[in-house]
Design a protein around this motif. Structure first.
Motif, mmCIF file in Angstrom:
data_model
loop_
_atom_site.group_PDB
_atom_site.id
_atom_site.type_symbol
_atom_site.label_atom_id
_atom_site.label_comp_id
_atom_site.label_asym_id
_atom_site.label_seq_id
_atom_site.Cartn_x
_atom_site.Cartn_y
_atom_site.Cartn_z
ATOM 1 N N ILE A 80 -90.188 -46.093 13.363
ATOM 2 C CA ILE A 80 -89.433 -46.006 12.047
ATOM 3 C C ILE A 80 -88.291 -45.194 12.299
ATOM 4 O O ILE A 80 -88.471 -43.995 12.640
ATOM 5 N N PRO A 82 -85.587 -43.424 10.358
ATOM 6 C CA PRO A 82 -84.828 -43.153 8.829
ATOM 7 C C PRO A 82 -83.583 -43.134 8.601
ATOM 8 O O PRO A 82 -83.007 -42.962 9.709
ATOM 9 N N SER A 85 -81.530 -38.463 10.454
ATOM 10 C CA SER A 85 -82.216 -38.095 11.635
ATOM 11 C C SER A 85 -83.244 -36.809 11.182
ATOM 12 O O SER A 85 -82.870 -35.967 10.966
ATOM 13 N N ASN A 86 -84.371 -37.051 11.543
ATOM 14 C CA ASN A 86 -85.378 -36.058 10.890
ATOM 15 C C ASN A 86 -86.409 -35.607 12.054
ATOM 16 O O ASN A 86 -87.520 -35.432 11.665
ATOM 17 N N LEU A 87 -85.869 -35.321 13.009
ATOM 18 C CA LEU A 87 -86.696 -34.414 14.072
ATOM 19 C C LEU A 87 -86.756 -32.977 13.752
ATOM 20 O O LEU A 87 -85.983 -32.344 12.753
ATOM 21 N N PHE A 99 -93.817 -34.379 21.015
ATOM 22 C CA PHE A 99 -94.841 -34.329 19.614
ATOM 23 C C PHE A 99 -94.763 -35.576 18.988
ATOM 24 O O PHE A 99 -96.028 -35.702 18.406
ATOM 25 N N SER A 102 -97.512 -37.620 20.437
ATOM 26 C CA SER A 102 -99.118 -37.012 20.315
ATOM 27 C C SER A 102 -99.632 -37.369 18.791
ATOM 28 O O SER A 102 -100.597 -37.907 18.598
ATOM 29 N N LEU A 103 -98.577 -37.690 17.828
ATOM 30 C CA LEU A 103 -98.998 -38.515 16.399
ATOM 31 C C LEU A 103 -99.472 -39.716 16.680
ATOM 32 O O LEU A 103 -100.321 -40.012 15.723
ATOM 33 N N TYR A 104 -99.353 -40.296 17.960
ATOM 34 C CA TYR A 104 -100.000 -41.881 18.110
ATOM 35 C C TYR A 104 -100.930 -41.658 18.728
ATOM 36 O O TYR A 104 -101.475 -42.597 19.609
ATOM 37 N N ARG A 111 -97.423 -39.174 27.489
ATOM 38 C CA ARG A 111 -96.097 -38.829 26.430
ATOM 39 C C ARG A 111 -94.916 -38.476 27.328
ATOM 40 O O ARG A 111 -93.905 -38.639 27.069
ATOM 41 N N THR A 144 -83.440 -39.818 17.729
ATOM 42 C CA THR A 144 -84.245 -40.289 16.386
ATOM 43 C C THR A 144 -84.875 -41.740 16.674
ATOM 44 O O THR A 144 -86.113 -42.169 16.467
ATOM 45 N N ALA A 147 -87.452 -41.700 19.459
ATOM 46 C CA ALA A 147 -88.598 -41.028 19.055
ATOM 47 C C ALA A 147 -89.464 -42.103 18.444
ATOM 48 O O ALA A 147 -90.923 -42.213 18.514
#
Lengths: 322, 243
Positions: A80, A82, A85-87, A99, A102-104, A111, A144, A147
């Motif tokens: 996704i 957005p 850019s929201n890092l 990071f 790691s969420l996945y 990673r 972004t 990511a």
């Protein structure tokens, strides 16, 4: 095989209907453009598709998984990007990617290797150890997108990926989108840049006032507003004298010859190029250029939505979309 | 395993990005120190041991509620919080990861006055295991209250205002400054609904041996409050953030 299936999707906020009973499918490896002016319902639609917003009605399946009922499972296969850019500003590019990985649930070695590969792919090797807040807008956008690809998603959602960035970065992002498609990633792209959609999308849907007003491939959309074929010839000398003869030789066609040495032929059927060229050649008319005239996607958009794209959007209209 | 990797990395990221920043470390030390000194200056004859339960409670309460409410609101305004909402991890894992850093920070705050007191009075009779558990439970309930503030606030300044709106009344109602028996009758039920009432009482019992409620009841009520606040927070996140 459908990777995205949206059926009768609706979103209301009180009395306002942001998305009004829309349905569409996106096939595997396809770039599907979702085009509309600010406030048309693009972001509302994408938010429902990624599980960030609850539909008021309708069904959404991504990679065969019901997004409403199995949101987390569906999100595992989504990348996704957005519209902003929201890092994390405090973290550098490399750590941001690690990071997100790691969420996945990706392990450290995996990673870090993937983050390095993506930094190279996005030409951000040198900036990998710089904090995200020090990146230019184009670099922020590229990171972004990187990511969003960290876990190799099957479906990539891109919300206005090139808005507000420089020409070179936009070009790089467009090239990358096409490359991802070639690798089999399904891409759902919202944009209000018509020329961007025209360049890279396999199919396009126009959304206005929360409804899909037209959808199809580029030629299908063109044909929906113009059933005529047209060719423009630029000749070396004056050719007005041959216009009437040309029209009678090619039945069903209409010929307009202009003093600026231009001939425009229009017809309901496809115009065979070689016989026309031969006809003109036999009469001593040298053809310098022959080009098919088609309505632009912008013409189609204006015709179908009734929205004049030459009028700039009012400030703050983007916010209304969200 | 995947959930654990995400949990650990969210916690690590929060500690690095927020809790280990010099302003927050200094806040974590200066705030409890200032409270301790203020109380000592105000009543020089007062025993440090009598002051300690209140100082610990206040340090944990202010440390945890401020930090969590501000960090989450900050991440939400920059939209980086969306990354967590869109990650394939359970909402409970995400909530626990976000509050874990704050709990550690709150516990660090709590032990600043304890360390200071250790130099001045004899604390060898304190059951440290029970104290640690009490501090942990106060930190958990306070962190979850901070999370509720974060769910209700849009901006950082709103979060700060909202935090103060419930923190200060709580301080005066939890028996820290005014014993519960001296509170007006109509306010006592409110006091018994506050987790800090039980936290302060159990700390007082552990440090000075003068509790008014049974320790089992206090631990039980703190645990119950933690579960209730966690459930409410989860529900509020679903309702407010997944629109």
């Amino acid at each position: 095989m459908n990777m995205i299936s949206v059926s009768r999707l609706t979103k209301t906020y009180g009395d306002l209907t942001a998305v009004d009973d829309i349905s569409f499918q996106v096939e595997k490896g396809e770039i599907y453009g979702f085009l509309g002016p600010n406030g048309a319902g693009k972001t509302s639609t994408i938010n429902m598709m990624i599980g960030l917003s609850r539909p008021s009605a309708g069904e959404i399946e991504v990679a065969g998984i019901d997004v409403r009922r199995r949101t987390k499972k569906a999100q595992a296969g989504m990348g996704i990007v957005p519209d902003e850019s929201n890092l994390y500003n405090e973290m550098d590019g490399f750590d941001n990617l690690c990071f997100c990985a790691s969420l996945y649930g990706m392990r450290r070695e995996e990673r870090e290797a993937k983050a390095r590969r993506l930094l190279t792919l996005f030409r951000l090797d040198d900036a990998g150890r710089r904090p995200f807040k020090a990146y230019s807008r184009g670099m922020r956008r590229r990171l972004t997108i990187a990511a969003a690809l960290i876990h190799s998603p099957q479906v990539l959602f891109l919300d206005e990926p090139t808005t507000g960035i420089d020409v070179e970065s936009s070009r790089q992002i467009r090239d990358l989108i096409v490359e991802l498609k070639q690798q089999g990633t399904t891409i759902f792209l919202t944009t209000h840049y018509i020329e961007e959609a025209e360049r890279i999308c396999d199919r396009i849907a126009f959304i206005a006032g929360g409804r899909i007003v037209a959808a199809g491939s580029l030629p299908e959309l063109m044909d929906s507003v113009s059933r005529q074929h047209a060719i423009r010839f630029i000749t070396a000398g004056n050719s007005t004298v041959h216009a009437a003869e040309l029209e009678s030789r090619f039945a069903g066609s209409e010929v307009r010859a202009q003093a600026d040495r231009t001939i425009v032929m229009t017809s309901r059927q496809r115009i065979p190029l070689f016989p026309v060229m031969e006809f003109l050649h036999n009469r001593g008319v040298e053809v310098l250029e022959a080009r098919e005239l088609r309505p632009s996607l912008e013409d189609v958009f204006v015709r179908l939505t009734g929205i004049d794209t030459s009028v700039p959007a009012k400030p703050g209209q983007k916010e209304a979309d969200q | 395993m995947k959930g654990w990797i995400a949990f650990w990395n969210i916690l690590k990221k929060d500690i690095r990005n927020y809790y280990l920043k010099p302003p927050n470390i200094s806040w974590g030390i200066i705030f409890p120190l200032s409270w301790t000194l203020m109380q000592l200056i105000r009543s020089p004859d007062g025993s440090i041991q009598d002051l300690l339960p209140g100082l610990i409670s206040m340090s944990v309460l202010f440390g945890t509620t401020s930090m969590l409410a501000v960090t989450i609101t900050f991440e939400r305004s920059g939209r980086s919080f969306e990354r967590l909402l869109l990650a394939p991890i359970g909402l409970s894992t995400m909530v626990l990861a976000k509050i874990a850093g704050t709990i550690l920070f709150g516990m660090f705050n709590a032990f600043v006055p304890v360390i200071l007191a250790a130099f001045l009075v004899d604390l060898h009779a304190v059951n440290w295991g029970a104290l640690l558990l009490a501090v942990l439970l106060i930190a958990v309930t306070s962190a979850l209250m901070g999370l509720l503030v974060a769910v209700s606030a849009e901006q950082v300044f709103e979060a700060q205002t909202l935090s103060n709106f419930f923190r200060f009344p709580m301080l005066f109602l939890c028996g820290l400054f005014i014993p519960l028996a001296r509170l007006p009758v109509f306010l006592r039920p409110v006091s018994y609904c506050l987790p800090l009432t039980y936290g302060t009482d159990v700390l007082r019992g552990l440090i000075t041996g003068s509790s008014t409620l049974s320790p089992a009841l206090c631990y039980g009520m703190l645990l119950l409050s933690a579960i209730a606040l966690f459930t409410i927070s989860r529900h509020m996140i679903r309702r407010n953030w997944i629109l």
